[in-house]
Structures are given as structure tokens and as C-alpha cells.
Design an enzyme around this catalytic site. Sequence first.
Site, PDB file in Angstrom:
ATOM      1  N   TYR A   1      -0.518 -35.788 -13.905  1.00 43.28           N
ATOM      2  CA  TYR A   1       0.576 -36.717 -14.235  1.00 43.28           C
ATOM      3  C   TYR A   1       1.762 -35.962 -14.815  1.00 43.28           C
ATOM      4  O   TYR A   1       2.916 -36.147 -14.387  1.00 43.28           O
ATOM      5  CB  TYR A   1       0.060 -37.761 -15.230  1.00 43.28           C
ATOM      6  CG  TYR A   1       1.092 -38.779 -15.662  1.00 43.28           C
ATOM      7  CD1 TYR A   1       1.371 -39.894 -14.878  1.00 43.28           C
ATOM      8  CD2 TYR A   1       1.787 -38.626 -16.864  1.00 43.28           C
ATOM      9  CE1 TYR A   1       2.319 -40.826 -15.278  1.00 43.28           C
ATOM     10  CE2 TYR A   1       2.731 -39.554 -17.275  1.00 43.28           C
ATOM     11  CZ  TYR A   1       2.993 -40.649 -16.479  1.00 43.28           C
ATOM     12  OH  TYR A   1       3.929 -41.571 -16.869  1.00 43.28           O
TER      13      TYR A   1
ATOM     14  N   SER B   1       8.334 -38.631 -18.450  1.00 40.42           N
ATOM     15  CA  SER B   1       7.382 -38.759 -19.554  1.00 40.42           C
ATOM     16  C   SER B   1       7.536 -37.592 -20.508  1.00 40.42           C
ATOM     17  O   SER B   1       7.927 -36.487 -20.095  1.00 40.42           O
ATOM     18  CB  SER B   1       5.949 -38.773 -18.997  1.00 40.42           C
ATOM     19  OG  SER B   1       4.998 -38.671 -20.044  1.00 40.42           O
TER      20      SER B   1
END
Length: 254
Positions: A159, A146
Site C-alpha cells: 500500500y 497516505s
Amino acid sequence: METRTKIALITGGSRGLGRNSAIKIAQKGLDVIITYRSNKEEADKVVEEIQALGRKAIAYQLDTKDLKSFDAFIKTVGDHLEENTGSRNIDYLINNAGTALYSPIPEVTEEQLDDMVDIHFKGVFFLTQKFLTFINNDGGIINVSSGLARFAMPGSSVYGSMKAAIDMLTKYMAKELGPRKIKANVVAPGAIETDFGGGRTRDDEHVNAMVANNTALGRAGVPDDIGGVVAFLCTEDARWINGQRIEASGGMFL
């Protein structure tokens, strides 16, 4: 001599980026195995789309948080492949499955953090470990990371940290699997309009505008921006790309 059709397995292939990647991989001429956590109906639709392209496809249920299920899953996949191809092996493993967590650091619970570790790190690590015997030499591993492993957004500490761990793990995979000519790379999407995280980037106009305003190309991403990058890494054209983090974010937060 007939060239053997290569096979890619992608986790979380029933929706969003995984679905788009699976279809783009099939368009490159590979057969595809996808996994889904709960939505068999959507997974079956993806299989039908791939089959309509003239490629073979099958979907299996897998919860990448449930490490104890991996051995049975790999045996099921191997039995299917051996029956249909004469080999239990795949060529590309794409670790894509995942869930979002938006929570400020003071509010993160131990259970939430453990879930994210299991899904985004332990699951990726051990599924890959257990598949290593069944990845053909000269194959590849693609881990989905990400943009949040490069830049920080409030609420994504857990995350983003897990994805940063995946970025580093991928370098170790590339180094250790080099003798088998297995490549390992990361594809790191920026903010994409999918139902991921409750569809926040897609459905919240303020989030969408913030992303667009901070992206050089002036918009949030869509699945079509990502699937082709993953598919490219499953081809001979990408054979010399190894240990790399390819961010596909349209130039977000440059």
C-alpha cells in the site's frame, strides 16, 4: 454574466474521507459527482446531503480496479453532464477510491499485489488519462495518498509503495498538464478513524493509542480533518498550489 458552477468528481465518495470531501466540496459551492463500488444506499445518502446544501449531485457505480469499464463510465457521466449543463466536462477529478492491505512482505501474494497495483496505480493513471479530454482548462486533479508513503509501518509495504508511486505520478501530471493550467496535487492523510482497513485505526484501541502517541497533536485523525483540505484545493484560493504533496496527519512521526 452568470458564473458557471464548477463540477468535481470524486471516486469512492460514499463513505469515510470521500464522503466528507464530497460534502465539503459542495459547501464550497461546487456540484459533485461521486462514485461508489458496492454500497448504493450510502452513496444515495451522500447525494441527498449535498442536494440539501442546494448543490447538484449524482452517484454512479464504479470499480476503479475494472479498467475496461472506464470508457462506458465516462460516457455515462458525459451524457448526464451534456444534458444538464450543455458540456461534457468537469473541473476537478479527485482520485480517492482505494482499499487497504495489511500483510508482512513474506506473506503478500501475487494476486494481492496485482489488486493493489490495479486499484491504487493503474486505476488512478488510466481514469485520469481517459478524463483528460473532459477536464476544463484551469481545472485540477487531486490524488489521495497516505502518510505511509513518507514513513514505514510493518505490514503496509505494498500500500505504501503504491501511494509513493502516486506522489511521483502527481508531479508528472502537474508538469505535463501545466500548459492547460490544470493543477495536480496530492493530499496525504495520516491515520484516520474511518471504516478503512476494517476500521483498524477507529476500533482497535491499541492502534488508536499508538497513533495518538506518535502524533504531535495527540490524537488520531477524523474525516473532518481531511475533507476541507481536499475542498480547498477545488477553489480559486488554491490556484497557485501545484505539484505539491500536502500531508494532513496532525504531525504524525515528525
